[in-house]
Write a protein that holds these residues in place. Structure first.
Motif, PDB file in Angstrom:
ATOM      1  N   ASN A 103       1.095  71.768  48.103  1.00  0.00           N
ATOM      2  CA  ASN A 103       0.607  70.647  48.913  1.00  0.00           C
ATOM      3  C   ASN A 103      -0.491  69.884  48.181  1.00  0.00           C
ATOM      4  OD1 ASN A 103       2.348  71.522  50.859  1.00  0.00           O
ATOM      5  ND2 ASN A 103       0.793  72.525  52.115  1.00  0.00           N
ATOM      6  N   HIS A 104      -1.293  70.609  47.410  1.00  0.00           N
ATOM      7  CA  HIS A 104      -2.351  69.960  46.647  1.00  0.00           C
ATOM      8  C   HIS A 104      -1.767  69.021  45.588  1.00  0.00           C
ATOM      9  CE1 HIS A 104      -5.200  72.445  48.647  1.00  0.00           C
ATOM     10  NE2 HIS A 104      -4.884  73.565  48.020  1.00  0.00           N
ATOM     11  N   ILE A 105      -0.577  69.351  45.103  1.00  0.00           N
ATOM     12  CA  ILE A 105       0.036  68.517  44.071  1.00  0.00           C
ATOM     13  C   ILE A 105       0.428  67.161  44.648  1.00  0.00           C
ATOM     14  CG2 ILE A 105       1.933  68.330  42.412  1.00  0.00           C
ATOM     15  CD1 ILE A 105       1.895  71.354  42.162  1.00  0.00           C
ATOM     16  N   PHE A 106       0.930  67.146  45.886  1.00  0.00           N
ATOM     17  CA  PHE A 106       1.194  65.871  46.558  1.00  0.00           C
ATOM     18  C   PHE A 106      -0.092  65.050  46.644  1.00  0.00           C
ATOM     19  CE2 PHE A 106       5.079  67.690  48.712  1.00  0.00           C
ATOM     20  CZ  PHE A 106       5.950  66.721  48.248  1.00  0.00           C
ATOM     21  N   PHE A 107      -1.162  65.700  47.088  1.00  0.00           N
ATOM     22  CA  PHE A 107      -2.448  65.008  47.248  1.00  0.00           C
ATOM     23  C   PHE A 107      -2.958  64.487  45.908  1.00  0.00           C
ATOM     24  CE2 PHE A 107      -7.140  65.159  47.317  1.00  0.00           C
ATOM     25  CZ  PHE A 107      -7.379  64.219  48.324  1.00  0.00           C
ATOM     26  N   LEU A 108      -2.910  65.324  44.881  1.00  0.00           N
ATOM     27  CA  LEU A 108      -3.404  64.918  43.562  1.00  0.00           C
ATOM     28  C   LEU A 108      -2.535  63.817  42.953  1.00  0.00           C
ATOM     29  CD1 LEU A 108      -4.415  68.401  42.113  1.00  0.00           C
ATOM     30  CD2 LEU A 108      -5.948  66.553  42.849  1.00  0.00           C
ATOM     31  N   ILE A 129     -10.120  61.547  39.459  1.00  0.00           N
ATOM     32  CA  ILE A 129      -9.223  62.701  39.546  1.00  0.00           C
ATOM     33  C   ILE A 129     -10.013  63.981  39.788  1.00  0.00           C
ATOM     34  CG2 ILE A 129      -7.565  64.118  38.254  1.00  0.00           C
ATOM     35  CD1 ILE A 129      -6.711  61.494  36.820  1.00  0.00           C
ATOM     36  N   ALA A 130     -11.165  64.117  39.139  1.00  0.00           N
ATOM     37  CA  ALA A 130     -12.021  65.300  39.339  1.00  0.00           C
ATOM     38  C   ALA A 130     -12.500  65.376  40.786  1.00  0.00           C
ATOM     39  CB  ALA A 130     -13.215  65.242  38.389  1.00  0.00           C
ATOM     40  N   ILE A 131     -12.858  64.228  41.343  1.00  0.00           N
ATOM     41  CA  ILE A 131     -13.255  64.182  42.757  1.00  0.00           C
ATOM     42  C   ILE A 131     -12.079  64.595  43.643  1.00  0.00           C
ATOM     43  CG2 ILE A 131     -13.962  62.654  44.648  1.00  0.00           C
ATOM     44  CD1 ILE A 131     -15.517  61.020  42.548  1.00  0.00           C
ATOM     45  N   GLY A 132     -10.867  64.171  43.254  1.00  0.00           N
ATOM     46  CA  GLY A 132      -9.661  64.553  43.992  1.00  0.00           C
ATOM     47  C   GLY A 132      -9.450  66.057  43.999  1.00  0.00           C
ATOM     48  N   PHE A 133      -9.658  66.680  42.843  1.00  0.00           N
ATOM     49  CA  PHE A 133      -9.560  68.143  42.749  1.00  0.00           C
ATOM     50  C   PHE A 133     -10.567  68.816  43.677  1.00  0.00           C
ATOM     51  CE2 PHE A 133      -7.066  67.692  38.854  1.00  0.00           C
ATOM     52  CZ  PHE A 133      -6.250  68.819  38.908  1.00  0.00           C
ATOM     53  N   LEU A 138     -11.808  71.745  48.781  1.00  0.00           N
ATOM     54  CA  LEU A 138     -12.556  71.841  50.026  1.00  0.00           C
ATOM     55  C   LEU A 138     -11.648  71.810  51.256  1.00  0.00           C
ATOM     56  CD1 LEU A 138     -15.552  69.457  49.170  1.00  0.00           C
ATOM     57  CD2 LEU A 138     -15.571  71.971  49.234  1.00  0.00           C
ATOM     58  N   LEU A 139     -10.525  71.112  51.136  1.00  0.00           N
ATOM     59  CA  LEU A 139      -9.614  70.968  52.280  1.00  0.00           C
ATOM     60  C   LEU A 139      -8.574  72.086  52.369  1.00  0.00           C
ATOM     61  CD1 LEU A 139      -8.916  67.114  52.252  1.00  0.00           C
ATOM     62  CD2 LEU A 139     -10.461  68.382  53.756  1.00  0.00           C
ATOM     63  N   HIS A 140      -8.532  72.945  51.370  1.00  0.00           N
ATOM     64  CA  HIS A 140      -7.505  73.997  51.319  1.00  0.00           C
ATOM     65  C   HIS A 140      -7.478  74.868  52.574  1.00  0.00           C
ATOM     66  CE1 HIS A 140      -4.705  76.830  49.520  1.00  0.00           C
ATOM     67  NE2 HIS A 140      -5.494  77.815  49.928  1.00  0.00           N
ATOM     68  N   GLN A 141      -8.615  75.091  53.177  1.00  0.00           N
ATOM     69  CA  GLN A 141      -8.704  75.985  54.330  1.00  0.00           C
ATOM     70  C   GLN A 141      -8.270  75.334  55.641  1.00  0.00           C
ATOM     71  OE1 GLN A 141     -12.845  76.842  55.463  1.00  0.00           O
ATOM     72  NE2 GLN A 141     -13.486  75.194  54.073  1.00  0.00           N
ATOM     73  N   PHE A 142      -8.053  74.030  55.637  1.00  0.00           N
ATOM     74  CA  PHE A 142      -7.723  73.319  56.877  1.00  0.00           C
ATOM     75  C   PHE A 142      -6.209  73.155  57.033  1.00  0.00           C
ATOM     76  CE2 PHE A 142     -12.020  71.904  55.776  1.00  0.00           C
ATOM     77  CZ  PHE A 142     -12.692  72.195  56.963  1.00  0.00           C
ATOM     78  N   LYS A 143      -5.698  73.676  58.116  1.00  0.00           N
ATOM     79  CA  LYS A 143      -4.254  73.634  58.370  1.00  0.00           C
ATOM     80  C   LYS A 143      -3.739  72.210  58.512  1.00  0.00           C
ATOM     81  CE  LYS A 143      -0.682  75.388  61.490  1.00  0.00           C
ATOM     82  NZ  LYS A 143      -0.405  76.179  62.729  1.00  0.00           N
TER      83      LYS A 143
END
Length: 331
Positions: A103-108, A129-133, A138-143
């Motif tokens: 899912n992070h790959i879509f976001f990045l 891009i670094a800010i995106g990472f 930080l958002l990984h824990q949010f469903k």
């Protein structure tokens, strides 16, 4: 066909898509995805490529090819003849652990497209891009983040919301009253589904359709139900009122998304760059893809997953530019 005729045609296509989705909510979606979907992927990918991906950077194509492959790998590994590899450690990691991070790959991909579109200097792009990472971490824990980015973005946001935005963007110059009506009609469809009553006892679905949906698309329906806080009963899934309405919307959104693309051939001009050789190759690949779906739907879905995801990610720069143009026009 002129703009007025195309707009009138699209009014008809919206209504037809909705009526057929209402009558055949699961069947229409399954058939549209298998028949219209592959032809849409192939023709749109060719068009975006000829438009230089709507981004002035050759780096973008390498990013999206790599990122799409990473996203698609877990799904591709679901092909039945690969089950013999299930005990191999790398297979387990790619199929069961990798999806936690795709899912992070879509976001990045969105972040990278944004950085390449609006910043020219490499240093600025890298900072964005670094800010995106950091945001992804930080958002990984949010469903909710995973639901929106990983499930809704490549599905309903892509086929419904972005379709409306493209219709809106296309009307910035033409100012067509009929197209404004079409946009209003698109926005009204989910509201209509909320208020109308549906006789859920009149729907009867074949075991084939139930198997295809349960095996391949069940997660999308359940995600939407959960997203809106609606409880569902596993035993009555196909005939529950809430899920029927959601499925009608899904079938409508996908079917019209495809039909809208094909109806605007002369407006977008995507057919102009398709040579005779490309046409033959596209037709052959399309026939093979549809045949594979009819042979075994799950296998067809897995084999074409990369192509399906690729056309979604390739479209990100166009999505961003479309939103920018709409905002600028209404400032």
């Amino acid at each position: 066909m002129n703009i007025l005729q195309i707009d009138r045609l699209n009014t008809l296509l919206i209504l037809i898509s909705f009526v057929f989705a209402y009558i055949f909510p699961f069947e229409l979606f399954v058939l549209s995805y298998a028949i219209l979907g592959p032809l849409h992927y192939l023709t749109e990918i060719n068009w975006i490529k000829d438009k230089n991906y709507f981004i002035n950077s050759k780096k973008w194509i390498y990013f999206i090819l790599f990122f799409t492959l990473i996203i698609a790998i877990p799904g591709i590994l679901r092909i039945s003849f690969l089950d013999s590899l299930k005990d191999i450690a790398i297979f387990k990691i790619l199929r069961y652990q990798l999806p936690k991070y795709t899912n992070h790959i879509f976001f990045l991909s969105l972040v990278i497209a944004f950085s390449l579109l609006f910043w020219k200097q490499k240093k600025q792009q890298l900072i964005v891009i670094a800010i995106g990472f950091l945001i992804a971490f930080l958002l990984h824990q949010f469903k909710t983040y995973h639901v929106i980015i990983g499930i809704l973005l490549p599905t309903l946001i892509h086929v419904y919301l972005f379709t409306i935005l493209f219709m809106w963007y296309g009307n910035l110059k033409d100012k067509s009253t009929i197209n404004y009506f079409n946009i209003f009609l698109m926005l009204a469809i989910p509201l209509i589904l909320i208020v109308i009553d549906i006789d859920n006892t009149s729907y009867h679905f074949s075991e084939t359709i139930k198997t295809i949906i349960s095996t391949n698309f069940y997660k999308l329906n359940v995600t939407v139900l959960n997203f809106f806080g609606i409880e569902y009963n596993n035993f009555l899934f196909f005939n529950e009122m809430a899920n029927l309405k959601i499925q009608i919307f899904i079938a409508f959104a996908y079917t019209y998304h495809y039909l809208n693309w094909f109806s605007k051939t002369t407006v977008i001009g995507w057919h102009k760059k398709i040579t005779k050789k490309k046409s033959i190759l596209i037709c052959i690949f399309w026939v093979l893809a549809v045949s594979l779906y009819f042979y075994d739907y799950a296998t067809g879905l897995a084999v074409l997953l990369f192509l399906s995801l690729l056309h979604v990610v390739m479209e990100f720069p166009l999505n961003i530019l479309c939103i920018k143009a709409i905002i600028k026009n209404h400032q």
